[in-house]
Design a protein around this motif. Structure first.
Motif, PDB file in Angstrom:
ATOM      1  N   ALA A 169       0.833  -1.200   0.000  1.00  0.00           N
ATOM      2  CA  ALA A 169       0.000   0.000   0.000  1.00  0.00           C
ATOM      3  C   ALA A 169       0.870   1.254   0.000  1.00  0.00           C
ATOM      4  N   ARG A 170       1.934   1.247   0.784  1.00  0.00           N
ATOM      5  CA  ARG A 170       2.823   2.427   0.809  1.00  0.00           C
ATOM      6  C   ARG A 170       3.461   2.637  -0.557  1.00  0.00           C
ATOM      7  N   ALA A 171       3.845   1.547  -1.225  1.00  0.00           N
ATOM      8  CA  ALA A 171       4.424   1.665  -2.567  1.00  0.00           C
ATOM      9  C   ALA A 171       3.402   2.194  -3.566  1.00  0.00           C
ATOM     10  N   GLU A 172       2.108   1.981  -3.285  1.00  0.00           N
ATOM     11  CA  GLU A 172       1.028   2.495  -4.138  1.00  0.00           C
ATOM     12  C   GLU A 172       0.567   3.882  -3.692  1.00  0.00           C
ATOM     13  N   ASN A 173       1.297   4.471  -2.725  1.00  0.00           N
ATOM     14  CA  ASN A 173       0.965   5.788  -2.174  1.00  0.00           C
ATOM     15  C   ASN A 173      -0.361   5.794  -1.423  1.00  0.00           C
ATOM     16  N   LEU A 174      -0.707   4.654  -0.823  1.00  0.00           N
ATOM     17  CA  LEU A 174      -1.891   4.529   0.015  1.00  0.00           C
ATOM     18  C   LEU A 174      -1.481   4.542   1.480  1.00  0.00           C
ATOM     19  N   GLY A 175      -2.243   5.262   2.278  1.00  0.00           N
ATOM     20  CA  GLY A 175      -2.048   5.219   3.711  1.00  0.00           C
ATOM     21  C   GLY A 175      -2.802   4.051   4.306  1.00  0.00           C
ATOM     22  N   VAL A 176      -2.226   3.441   5.346  1.00  0.00           N
ATOM     23  CA  VAL A 176      -2.860   2.329   6.046  1.00  0.00           C
ATOM     24  C   VAL A 176      -2.720   2.564   7.543  1.00  0.00           C
ATOM     25  N   GLY A 177      -3.812   2.330   8.283  1.00  0.00           N
ATOM     26  CA  GLY A 177      -3.777   2.386   9.736  1.00  0.00           C
ATOM     27  C   GLY A 177      -4.374   1.126  10.327  1.00  0.00           C
ATOM     28  N   TRP A 178      -3.692   0.551  11.305  1.00  0.00           N
ATOM     29  CA  TRP A 178      -4.160  -0.677  11.960  1.00  0.00           C
ATOM     30  C   TRP A 178      -4.938  -0.281  13.207  1.00  0.00           C
ATOM     31  N   VAL A 179      -6.224  -0.569  13.235  1.00  0.00           N
ATOM     32  CA  VAL A 179      -7.082  -0.220  14.368  1.00  0.00           C
ATOM     33  C   VAL A 179      -7.248  -1.457  15.240  1.00  0.00           C
ATOM     34  N   SER A 180      -6.625  -1.440  16.407  1.00  0.00           N
ATOM     35  CA  SER A 180      -6.657  -2.613  17.285  1.00  0.00           C
ATOM     36  C   SER A 180      -7.484  -2.380  18.540  1.00  0.00           C
ATOM     37  N   ILE A 181      -8.017  -1.187  18.714  1.00  0.00           N
ATOM     38  CA  ILE A 181      -8.791  -0.894  19.921  1.00  0.00           C
ATOM     39  C   ILE A 181     -10.256  -1.215  19.648  1.00  0.00           C
ATOM     40  N   LEU A 182     -10.532  -2.482  19.514  1.00  0.00           N
ATOM     41  CA  LEU A 182     -11.882  -3.020  19.347  1.00  0.00           C
ATOM     42  C   LEU A 182     -11.932  -4.394  19.997  1.00  0.00           C
ATOM     43  N   ALA A 183     -13.081  -4.752  20.518  1.00  0.00           N
ATOM     44  CA  ALA A 183     -13.267  -6.099  21.048  1.00  0.00           C
ATOM     45  C   ALA A 183     -13.429  -7.077  19.895  1.00  0.00           C
ATOM     46  N   LEU A 184     -12.765  -8.213  19.990  1.00  0.00           N
ATOM     47  CA  LEU A 184     -12.871  -9.213  18.927  1.00  0.00           C
ATOM     48  C   LEU A 184     -14.314  -9.673  18.742  1.00  0.00           C
ATOM     49  N   ALA A 185     -15.071  -9.720  19.824  1.00  0.00           N
ATOM     50  CA  ALA A 185     -16.477 -10.126  19.715  1.00  0.00           C
ATOM     51  C   ALA A 185     -17.255  -9.171  18.823  1.00  0.00           C
ATOM     52  N   ASP A 186     -16.931  -7.877  18.878  1.00  0.00           N
ATOM     53  CA  ASP A 186     -17.604  -6.905  18.019  1.00  0.00           C
ATOM     54  C   ASP A 186     -17.247  -7.132  16.555  1.00  0.00           C
ATOM     55  N   LEU A 187     -15.990  -7.439  16.287  1.00  0.00           N
ATOM     56  CA  LEU A 187     -15.594  -7.728  14.911  1.00  0.00           C
ATOM     57  C   LEU A 187     -16.312  -8.968  14.388  1.00  0.00           C
ATOM     58  N   HIS A 188     -16.386 -10.001  15.194  1.00  0.00           N
ATOM     59  CA  HIS A 188     -17.125 -11.204  14.799  1.00  0.00           C
ATOM     60  C   HIS A 188     -18.575 -10.865  14.466  1.00  0.00           C
ATOM     61  N   ARG A 189     -19.206 -10.065  15.328  1.00  0.00           N
ATOM     62  CA  ARG A 189     -20.624  -9.763  15.151  1.00  0.00           C
ATOM     63  C   ARG A 189     -20.872  -8.872  13.942  1.00  0.00           C
TER      64      ARG A 189
END
Length: 226
Positions: free
Chosen positions: A148-168
């Motif tokens: 993504a960086r080589a394609e000039n795209l920004g990426v952010g990793w969002v880890s402040i979430l409960a896994l149960a919410d992601l599942h749901r």
């Protein structure tokens, strides 16, 4: 080694520049959509990651709909309030001032998952370290980030979430593990320093302090940085 297998000095410099200038982006996303061919190249880079036992345990969920983004943002907001309460004093104040997600601003979100049972109960390379499939999926995340960086795209990793919410929210079956929720999109600029370094949350550690020789804690005789 065949000469055509070697990287040229220019190619090598580009790779190191990409690694050096990769950033965890949470702000300044532009509304421009990510073109399908660009996304395809980025996902192909993720799929080319190394995996123990050639397990290839990953899946990629591409998220564009506003309703899904809003649901994820609400889950983040709840988790972020809980996280803020874990810090005290000036640290808590600084935490609350940080921009820690771009879930609503980024034109595209990507959830990378790990299907731990993909190759059955016994997998080459996981016989003694069962978590290697998780680590393999993290390698796919890093490949995506660098591509993504080589394609000039920004990426952010969002880890402040409960896994149960992601599942749901993303209808992820229970045996499958969400590994990374990434914000992705073009940005108006890339910061020269990581946000958490720039804001004073943490400083970059010196490489020489992290490299040992033969045994943990034994310093290199010659500093690697010099």
């Amino acid at each position: 080694m065949m000469e055509e297998d070697n990287f040229s000095p220019e190619e090598r410099a580009a790779i190191y520049r990409c690694i050096r200038e990769r950033r965890d982006v949470r702000r300044n996303f532009l509304p421009d959509p990510v073109p399908p061919d660009v996304l395809a190249r980025v996902l192909a880079a993720g799929h080319a990651a190394p995996s123990v036992g050639f397990l290839q345990p990953w899946n990629f969920i591409v998220i564009r709909e506003s309703a899904t983004k809003e649901a994820l943002h609400a889950a983040f907001t709840r988790a972020n309030a809980e996280a803020a309460a874990m810090f005290e004093g000036e640290r808590a104040e600084l935490y609350r001032s940080l921009k820690l997600e771009g879930l609503r601003e980024a034109p595209l979100l990507l959830c990378v998952t790990c299907e731990r049972e993909r190759a059955g109960p016994v997998v080459l390379g996981r016989t003694h370290q069962s978590e290697m499939d998780i680590y393999s999926t993290v390698c796919a995340v890093e490949n995506i980030w660098l591509a993504a960086r080589a394609e000039n795209l920004g990426v952010g990793w969002v880890s402040i979430l409960a896994l149960a919410d992601l599942h749901r929210i993303l209808a992820i079956p229970d045996p499958i593990v969400p590994i990374a929720l990434l914000c992705m999109g073009y940005v108006d600029h890339f910061a020269h320093k990581p946000d958490l370094e720039r804001t004073g949350w943490r400083k970059r550690l010196a490489l020489d302090d992290l490299v040992f020789e033969e045994r943990f804690g034994e310093r290199e005789k010659t500093p690697v940085s010099g």
